[in-house]
Design a protein around this motif. Structure first.
Motif, PDB file in Angstrom:
ATOM      1  N   LEU A   4       0.834  -1.207   0.000  1.00  0.00           N
ATOM      2  CA  LEU A   4       0.000   0.000   0.000  1.00  0.00           C
ATOM      3  C   LEU A   4       0.869   1.258   0.000  1.00  0.00           C
ATOM      4  CD1 LEU A   4      -3.059  -0.611   2.382  1.00  0.00           C
ATOM      5  CD2 LEU A   4      -3.106  -0.006  -0.041  1.00  0.00           C
ATOM      6  N   GLY A   5       1.956   1.215   0.772  1.00  0.00           N
ATOM      7  CA  GLY A   5       2.865   2.352   0.809  1.00  0.00           C
ATOM      8  C   GLY A   5       3.472   2.629  -0.552  1.00  0.00           C
ATOM      9  N   ARG A  95      -8.515  -4.258  -7.521  1.00  0.00           N
ATOM     10  CA  ARG A  95      -8.981  -2.877  -7.689  1.00  0.00           C
ATOM     11  C   ARG A  95      -9.245  -2.223  -6.341  1.00  0.00           C
ATOM     12  NH1 ARG A  95     -13.242  -2.824 -12.771  1.00  0.00           N
ATOM     13  NH2 ARG A  95     -11.791  -3.662 -14.340  1.00  0.00           N
ATOM     14  N   LYS A  96      -9.751  -3.011  -5.414  1.00  0.00           N
ATOM     15  CA  LYS A  96     -10.045  -2.457  -4.087  1.00  0.00           C
ATOM     16  C   LYS A  96      -8.778  -1.949  -3.413  1.00  0.00           C
ATOM     17  CE  LYS A  96     -14.244  -5.143  -3.286  1.00  0.00           C
ATOM     18  NZ  LYS A  96     -14.927  -6.150  -2.442  1.00  0.00           N
ATOM     19  N   LYS A  97      -7.672  -2.679  -3.600  1.00  0.00           N
ATOM     20  CA  LYS A  97      -6.409  -2.243  -2.995  1.00  0.00           C
ATOM     21  C   LYS A  97      -5.906  -0.971  -3.679  1.00  0.00           C
ATOM     22  CE  LYS A  97      -3.822  -5.199  -1.119  1.00  0.00           C
ATOM     23  NZ  LYS A  97      -2.922  -6.336  -0.779  1.00  0.00           N
ATOM     24  N   LEU A  98      -6.084  -0.878  -4.998  1.00  0.00           N
ATOM     25  CA  LEU A  98      -5.665   0.322  -5.720  1.00  0.00           C
ATOM     26  C   LEU A  98      -6.454   1.547  -5.252  1.00  0.00           C
ATOM     27  CD1 LEU A  98      -5.324  -1.118  -9.341  1.00  0.00           C
ATOM     28  CD2 LEU A  98      -3.471  -0.187  -7.953  1.00  0.00           C
ATOM     29  N   LYS A 102      -5.380   5.046  -3.152  1.00  0.00           N
ATOM     30  CA  LYS A 102      -5.740   6.403  -3.560  1.00  0.00           C
ATOM     31  C   LYS A 102      -6.415   7.155  -2.411  1.00  0.00           C
ATOM     32  CE  LYS A 102      -6.351   5.435  -8.503  1.00  0.00           C
ATOM     33  NZ  LYS A 102      -5.363   6.431  -9.009  1.00  0.00           N
ATOM     34  N   VAL A 103      -7.335   6.472  -1.726  1.00  0.00           N
ATOM     35  CA  VAL A 103      -8.048   7.098  -0.600  1.00  0.00           C
ATOM     36  C   VAL A 103      -7.069   7.459   0.521  1.00  0.00           C
ATOM     37  CG1 VAL A 103      -9.725   6.709   1.239  1.00  0.00           C
ATOM     38  CG2 VAL A 103     -10.259   5.986  -1.098  1.00  0.00           C
ATOM     39  N   LEU A 104      -6.178   6.529   0.850  1.00  0.00           N
ATOM     40  CA  LEU A 104      -5.195   6.802   1.903  1.00  0.00           C
ATOM     41  C   LEU A 104      -4.267   7.943   1.526  1.00  0.00           C
ATOM     42  CD1 LEU A 104      -4.228   3.178   3.043  1.00  0.00           C
ATOM     43  CD2 LEU A 104      -5.542   4.880   4.327  1.00  0.00           C
ATOM     44  N   PHE A 105      -3.884   7.998   0.256  1.00  0.00           N
ATOM     45  CA  PHE A 105      -3.015   9.080  -0.212  1.00  0.00           C
ATOM     46  C   PHE A 105      -3.698  10.428  -0.061  1.00  0.00           C
ATOM     47  CE2 PHE A 105      -1.780  11.940  -3.684  1.00  0.00           C
ATOM     48  CZ  PHE A 105      -0.433  12.121  -3.365  1.00  0.00           C
TER      49      PHE A 105
END
Length: 230
Positions: A4-5, A95-98, A102-105
């Motif tokens: 994720l990072g 796709r959920k991880k992608l 984006k949301v975390l960013f």
């Protein structure tokens, strides 16, 4: 670094960095001097004490809801419009991880920038008052404690509120202008109650808006497989 990072770092590299940093400097520059401007040009009542000006400064930081909309436009909507997100969806990553990356960013960016804005506005206001005696009295320990505690809480709140347009206007409709309009409305939402003479509890409104932001994030991640190709 976690996967994720790495995905979040990729989002930063894909961003139009010079444009975003220029926009960010404008936000910081305006919000740094806006409290003193309100005292001098709008109402001297804001300068009755530091506790009064602190409440004004907290409400002013809602401007970063609009910055969140700008990030949604670049990180989500522009990628859909440019079809570059189709390439990302072709990677051997869910796709959920992608979308989670984006949301975390967006969330981390808005939160950190809002924290910095609070600090810059607080320091600038104090220094200008120190030299020009604009605010009555001096900041107390209680004032400083209140400011720093609300700085953390309201930065988190602003981050969640800024994500309200993410699902409907970002992931689903991919609509740039409505995303900005939604953010402008959310920024001024509580002011509308005063204009319409409607008595509402500000804390309850903020809780409700935060829940909407959390729901928008949940739907964006949960439903991306169903609306991602529309």
């Amino acid at each position: 670094m976690t996967k994720l990072g790495k995905l979040m770092m990729l989002e930063w590299r894909k961003l139009k960095q010079k444009m975003i940093m220029g926009e960010l400097i404008i936000y910081w520059g305006i919000l740094m001097f806006l409290p003193i401007f309100f005292i001098k040009m709008v109402s001297t009542d804001f300068g009755e004490s530091y506790s009064t000006i602190i409440q004004l400064m907290i409400s002013i930081q809602m401007g970063f809801v609009l910055f969140g909309a700008s990030l949604i436009n670049q990180v989500v909507i522009d990628e859909y419009k440019n079809k570059t997100i189709s390439l990302a969806f072709g990677y051997p990553i869910s796709r959920k991880k992608l979308v989670t990356a984006k949301v975390l960013f967006i969330s981390l960016f808005v939160f950190c920038c809002t924290i910095v804005s609070f600090l810059l506005a607080g320091i600038t206001t104090y220094l200008l008052d120190h030299f020009f005696q604009i605010i009555d009295g001096q900041p107390t320990i209680a004032d400083l404690t209140t400011y720093f505690s609300k700085m953390i809480g309201h930065s988190f709140m602003i981050t969640l509120i800024s994500l309200i347009p993410l699902y409907f206007f970002g992931v689903w409709k991919r609509a740039t202008f409505p995303t900005v309009l939604c953010a402008l409305f959310l920024m001024q939402f509580q002011n509308f109650s005063y204009l319409l003479n409607i008595d509402i509890n500000p804390d309850m409104v903020n809780v409700g808006l935060c829940l909407l932001g959390a729901a928008s994030v949940y739907l964006s991640i949960k439903m991306v497989d169903k609306v991602g190709d529309l």
